[in-house]
Design an enzyme around this catalytic site. Structure first.
Site, PDB file in Angstrom:
ATOM      1  N   THR A   1       0.814  -1.219   0.000  1.00 40.48           N
ATOM      2  CA  THR A   1       0.000   0.000   0.000  1.00 40.48           C
ATOM      3  C   THR A   1       0.840   1.258   0.000  1.00 40.48           C
ATOM      4  O   THR A   1       0.348   2.333  -0.363  1.00 40.48           O
ATOM      5  CB  THR A   1      -0.947   0.010   1.217  1.00 40.48           C
ATOM      6  N   CYS A   2       2.104   1.165   0.422  1.00 38.19           N
ATOM      7  CA  CYS A   2       2.964   2.353   0.407  1.00 38.19           C
ATOM      8  C   CYS A   2       3.189   2.848  -1.018  1.00 38.19           C
ATOM      9  O   CYS A   2       3.311   4.047  -1.261  1.00 38.19           O
ATOM     10  CB  CYS A   2       4.306   2.050   1.076  1.00 38.19           C
TER      11      CYS A   2
END
Length: 823
Positions: free
Chosen positions: A784-785
């Site tokens: 998700t980063c």
């Protein structure tokens, strides 16, 4: 007349018109003025065909001749705009001059594609009025309330514009305004514009997801290329009918090697026939103004496509960084007045499908009413700065202006004004991010059995609130008023989870927080006391507001409500979202829109609204049959608490004679049940967003900016996706994945989006990285980063569906940045 009196006249007309619209009465004649005759001049190097109808496929019945001297002709009434462009109806005596034996002819004065090889202009006769705005200023500045005191009026068309369509009301005007925002693509020809309003879309050579940042008027956001030196470009599609005087790109002198040094501009009618119109080089001294005009000279005609190419960067830089664009334009021709430029062809069933209040109305009547709304928007634009300061005063004579809040999106000046106010009140980002330690397992245990933690201290919300409250003692200013460039407000350490938070953990925390406040599933326990499921959630599935929440009337944790408001304000300023499924009744009060029982409280408790309305209209016989001796002066609030409406109301029966008083008491009690909670959320919002900006927003705009778009279509997801593989969307595994996503419900897509990006709603950019055959039929993973989905190879549609759906619903984030044992 002096400027102040003219301005007062326009404001009087605006207020008078709004009162007429609220009451469903005919509009002021001056606002609806249409000239009977307009005289034009044409001088060109080519003849122009005159048609039997406003349609290029109809018969040609004559032509305006090619002449070096002016050709004079007379037109009538409002211009007719269609998909082919802007038409003028030629009437006597001109039509007989150019079209023998005809009473009427039609001239395509402003073609959609290439313009005519010549120029048109109006012939001004001081004895004849031709512009509705001048008539408004004359009549209302002198307070002449009868018909306009002049000749040259098209009485028939004026009457049509004055009269609302049958069954029309203020809600229909608001629906029509929203329709125009989505479908009116013509720029206000006849008037120059400054800004980005005339840009229909922008594409880029790389990082296309960042290209819209150039149009948001936020100088902190930017587009940064990613490619080979000299191969960076931006392509703008312009709205019909404008010619560019100057084209500026905004730069930051501190960007150093990312500054453009050599810029070429091309223009054309398609991507294949672009021609160079400018080439400019810049030196260090040019960057101090932060605005670079990339055109050597104004353009002399309309081009639908403009391409800005960056051939080299300062100090030999590879990529370029631009913070915005601004176009100063003039109209292709000045013979059409901006508010009257409206495409009749837009009022088709396909476009009206999402506007039920408009579907049964004759398209001709919709077009006429839309002309009025655009004229009102013009009046609002002219005096917006004089109207805005009064909105904070409840007793102001301009208060009625706020009754037509849905008209604001039609204003061309509103957006730039809001951006300016946001920029003026923005603060510098904190020097460092606070680190929040969050135990999501403890939060999950609380959700399973809230009785173990009555104060909800183990929830993600309360953990975050307590952690951030500790940071307030530091010197760091934490006010959520940062620009969108500051994209990560804190760093999350999730106990027992392997993640290095470079943005993904932050977004996960927002999603967790929103899910606790307003769970997306009806089977999930509401683990926090701030919101309760609205009574509509217990009603039949046909209710349009069945998934909404409302503030809990019994919750008095006002500091926490205020923090929720601050978070919502932060979302508005940023690119993040906080999905709070609140009712229309709540959102309207947050922006200061008036609310009513019949129209708005139905979004909270439609059954109660129908029940009260039925009692008000019920005859005595039926009332006694159903309620005699069984109905008392009490009501049940949204949190299912029964409360008296009068002292000892539990023992005071409702009779047919006092039923109207009972109904009013119920309406007041229910509509006021969460006033304090909503006021606290709004107080938090105003700490982050200037109140004047809230006053300029519609409730739908605030909801969309805070929560994101609830509808996740396949087309929208594809548009937001980038690919690491050179085959991109044509890769067989990607094709299979999109087939699976096409079969998903909206909730499935939302879950998948969160699995990849940490966000439940768009906008969000998603990257896809192919894992190939070495990971055949395995679960997908995500980071998700970086908003990346690592996609394995799947042997069938069924296997792909099973794996993608399992990951979307069962894995918050499969992220291998860090072993949990390394914490």
């Amino acid at each position: 007349m002096d400027a102040a009196r003219i301005r007062l006249g326009r404001i009087r007309c605006l207020l008078s018109s709004i009162e007429c619209m609220k009451k469903g009465e005919p509009l002021p004649p001056a606002l609806c003025f249409v000239p009977n005759e307009v005289t034009y001049e044409y001088r060109g190097t080519a003849s122009i065909a005159i048609y039997d109808k406003p349609d290029v496929m109809s018969a040609k019945i004559g032509e305006l001749p090619e002449k070096k001297t002016d050709v004079i002709f007379v037109g009538s009434g409002l211009p007719h705009f269609s998909a082919s462009g802007g038409w003028v109806k030629i009437v006597s005596p001109s039509v007989q001059q150019f079209c023998s034996g005809r009473e009427v002819g039609w001239l395509l004065l402003q073609p959609k594609d290439k313009p005519h090889k010549g120029a048109f202009k109006l012939v001004v006769d001081e004895k004849k009025y031709i512009h509705w705005l001048k008539v408004v200023e004359l009549c209302h500045s002198l307070q002449i309330v009868e018909s306009p005191p002049m000749n040259n009026t098209d009485e028939e068309m004026m009457t049509k514009l004055q009269t609302p369509p049958p069954g029309w009301n203020i809600e229909a005007d608001e629906a029509l305004a929203r329709f125009l925002v989505q479908h009116d693509s013509f720029v206000s020809v006849g008037e120059g514009t400054t800004g980005t309003d005339c840009i229909e879309s922008v594409t880029a050579s790389s990082e296309e997801g960042e290209a819209p940042n150039l149009l948001d008027e936020d100088r902190e956001s930017y587009w940064e290329s990613d490619g080979q030196q000299g191969e960076h470009w931006l392509r703008f599609t312009l709205k019909q009918g404008v010619v560019i005087d100057s084209l500026y790109v905004f730069v930051d002198p501190d960007d150093s090697s990312y500054l453009p040094k050599h810029v070429v501009v091309k223009a054309g009618y398609s991507a294949e026939d672009m021609k160079q119109v400018s080439s400019k080089h810049y030196t260090n001294s040019d960057y101090t103004s932060q605005e670079l005009n990339v055109l050597q000279s104004p353009l002399d005609t309309f081009y639908p496509l403009i391409e800005v190419q960056v051939k080299s960067c300062y100090q030999g830089g590879i990529d370029v960084r631009l913070h915005g664009v601004k176009l100063c334009t003039k109209a292709q021709t000045s013979v059409f007045f901006g508010a009257d430029v409206l495409n009749k062809d837009m009022f088709i069933p396909a476009n009206l499908a999402r506007f039920p209040k408009l579907q049964s109305v004759d398209p001709q009547l919709l077009w006429q009413r839309a002309i009025i709304l655009k004229r009102l928007a013009k009046l609002l634009d002219l005096d917006l700065l004089f109207v805005l300061p009064t909105w904070e005063h409840a007793t102001s004579t301009l208060g009625p202006v706020t009754a037509l809040r849905q008209l604001w999106p039609l204003s061309s000046k509103r957006t730039s004004l809001m951006h300016q106010m946001l920029a003026d009140t923005a603060t510098k980002s904190p020097g460092g991010r606070p680190v929040l330690h969050i135990d999501r397992r403890a939060a999950a245990e609380h959700k399973n059995d809230p009785s173990l933690d009555p104060l909800a201290k183990k929830t993600v919300f309360m953990q975050m609130y307590a952690e951030l409250k500790k940071k307030k003692g530091s010197s760091t200013k934490y006010d959520y008023r940062w620009t969108s460039r500051y994209s990560q407000w804190w760093e999350c350490k999730f106990t027992g989870e392997g993640i290095i938070d470079q943005g993904g953990g932050f977004r996960d925390s927002l999603s967790d927080l929103a899910e606790e406040l307003c769970p997306s599933s009806s089977d999930t326990v509401v683990s926090l006391p701030f919101f309760v499921r609205s009574p509509n959630q217990n009603q039949d599935s046909s209710n349009a507001y069945r998934d909404v929440y409302t503030p809990n009337p019994s919750c008095k944790l006002f500091p926490q409500y205020e923090w929720i408001g601050q978070l919502m304000g932060g979302m508005y300023r940023s690119q993040e979202t906080l999905v709070l499924s609140l009712s229309q009744f709540v959102w309207k009060q947050l922006v200061g829109e008036p609310v009513t029982w019949t129209r708005d409280y139905t979004s909270v408790d439609s059954a109660e609204a129908k029940f009260i309305d039925s009692i008000e209209t019920m005859n005595e016989e039926k009332f006694n049959e159903f309620f005699a001796g069984s109905l008392f002066h009490t009501t049940v609030l949204s949190n299912k608490e029964s409360v008296p409406l009068l002292p000892d109301g539990e023992n005071k029966p409702v009779t047919y004679e006092n039923r109207m008083e009972y109904c009013q008491l119920v309406k007041k009690k229910r509509m006021d049940e969460s006033t304090q909670q909503i006021a606290s959320i709004r107080a938090g919002l105003i700490k982050v967003i200037p109140e004047a900006v809230l006053n300029l927003l519609t409730w739908e705009e605030l909801e969309l900016k805070v929560c994101g778009n609830p509808e996740i279509t396949l087309a929208a997801l594809k548009k937001s996706t980038r690919y690491d593989d050179t085959q991109g969307e044509s890769h067989p595994d990607v094709k299979r994945m999109w087939k699976v996503v096409e079969s998903f419900t909206n909730e499935d897509r939302s879950r998948l989006l969160r699995f990849v990006t940490g966000r439940r709603r768009l906008p969000a950019i998603m990257h896809i990285s192919m894992l190939g055959n070495s990971h055949t039929d395995s679960l997908p993973t995500s980071a998700t980063c970086s908003n990346t989905l690592y996609l394995p190879h799947y042997t069938s549609f069924e296997v792909a569906t099973e794996k993608l759906k399992y990951a979307a619903y069962n894995c918050i984030a499969i992220d291998t940045d860090l072993s949990p044992w390394d914490e």
